[in-house]
Design a protein around this motif. Structure first.
Motif, mmCIF file in Angstrom:
data_model
loop_
_atom_site.group_PDB
_atom_site.id
_atom_site.type_symbol
_atom_site.label_atom_id
_atom_site.label_comp_id
_atom_site.label_asym_id
_atom_site.label_seq_id
_atom_site.Cartn_x
_atom_site.Cartn_y
_atom_site.Cartn_z
ATOM 1 N N LEU A 1 -0.144 -5.488 -2.917
ATOM 2 C CA LEU A 1 -1.556 -5.731 -2.658
ATOM 3 C C LEU A 1 -1.920 -5.051 -1.343
ATOM 4 N N CYS A 2 -2.751 -4.020 -1.407
ATOM 5 C CA CYS A 2 -3.197 -3.311 -0.200
ATOM 6 C C CYS A 2 -4.484 -3.965 0.281
ATOM 7 N N ILE A 3 -4.494 -4.371 1.537
ATOM 8 C CA ILE A 3 -5.662 -5.003 2.144
ATOM 9 C C ILE A 3 -6.211 -4.031 3.183
ATOM 10 N N SER B 1 5.464 -16.176 -9.518
ATOM 11 C CA SER B 1 5.565 -14.750 -9.231
ATOM 12 C C SER B 1 5.655 -14.519 -7.730
ATOM 13 N N PHE B 2 5.920 -13.286 -7.380
ATOM 14 C CA PHE B 2 5.890 -12.889 -5.978
ATOM 15 C C PHE B 2 5.458 -11.434 -5.915
ATOM 16 N N TYR B 3 4.933 -11.040 -4.754
ATOM 17 C CA TYR B 3 4.483 -9.677 -4.533
ATOM 18 C C TYR B 3 4.444 -9.407 -3.045
ATOM 19 N N VAL B 4 4.235 -8.163 -2.687
ATOM 20 C CA VAL B 4 4.152 -7.765 -1.286
ATOM 21 C C VAL B 4 2.694 -7.460 -0.949
ATOM 22 N N SER B 5 2.232 -7.972 0.190
ATOM 23 C CA SER B 5 0.915 -7.561 0.680
ATOM 24 C C SER B 5 1.123 -6.610 1.850
ATOM 25 N N MET B 6 0.235 -5.642 1.957
ATOM 26 C CA MET B 6 0.326 -4.627 3.002
ATOM 27 C C MET B 6 -1.046 -4.512 3.663
ATOM 28 N N LEU B 7 -1.131 -4.961 4.910
ATOM 29 C CA LEU B 7 -2.372 -4.898 5.667
ATOM 30 C C LEU B 7 -2.477 -3.517 6.304
ATOM 31 N N LEU B 8 -3.562 -2.824 6.005
ATOM 32 C CA LEU B 8 -3.767 -1.470 6.514
ATOM 33 C C LEU B 8 -4.778 -1.478 7.647
ATOM 34 N N LYS B 9 -4.617 -0.556 8.582
ATOM 35 C CA LYS B 9 -5.570 -0.396 9.683
ATOM 36 C C LYS B 9 -5.992 1.063 9.731
ATOM 37 N N HIS B 10 -7.179 1.316 10.246
ATOM 38 C CA HIS B 10 -7.655 2.691 10.389
ATOM 39 C C HIS B 10 -6.806 3.395 11.443
ATOM 40 N N ARG B 11 -6.499 4.642 11.177
ATOM 41 C CA ARG B 11 -5.818 5.484 12.168
ATOM 42 C C ARG B 11 -6.865 6.406 12.768
ATOM 43 N N HIS B 12 -6.908 6.452 14.067
ATOM 44 C CA HIS B 12 -7.859 7.329 14.754
ATOM 45 C C HIS B 12 -7.131 8.569 15.231
ATOM 46 N N THR B 13 -7.685 9.700 14.917
ATOM 47 C CA THR B 13 -7.072 10.947 15.371
ATOM 48 C C THR B 13 -7.515 11.242 16.794
#
Length: 66
Positions: A4-6, A53-65
């Motif tokens: 799960l991508c957040i 059930s089980f799953y992986v969550s992945m919290l994403l953040k913006h990358r600034h160049t």
């Protein structure tokens, strides 16, 4: 396995990977993940365990160049 991508705006999407160990190692080896043309960094990963059930969550953040 479900990942799960957040996103930073709290929207989510599911992706499915066949080898979760390889996927997680790969996310640690790279500096960024690009999804739909937007560059993100992984802020946090978590194993979510539910009753059947089980799953992986992945919290994403913006990358600034720079």
């Amino acid at each position: 396995m479900r990942v799960l991508c957040i996103f930073p705006d709290d929207s989510t999407t599911d992706i499915y990977v066949s080898e979760i160990g390889e996927f997680l190692r790969l996310t640690q080896l790279v500096n960024a993940i690009t999804m739909e043309g937007i560059n993100y960094g992984v802020a946090h990963t978590e194993l979510i365990v539910e009753k059947e059930s089980f799953y992986v969550s992945m919290l994403l953040k913006h990358r600034h160049t720079p």
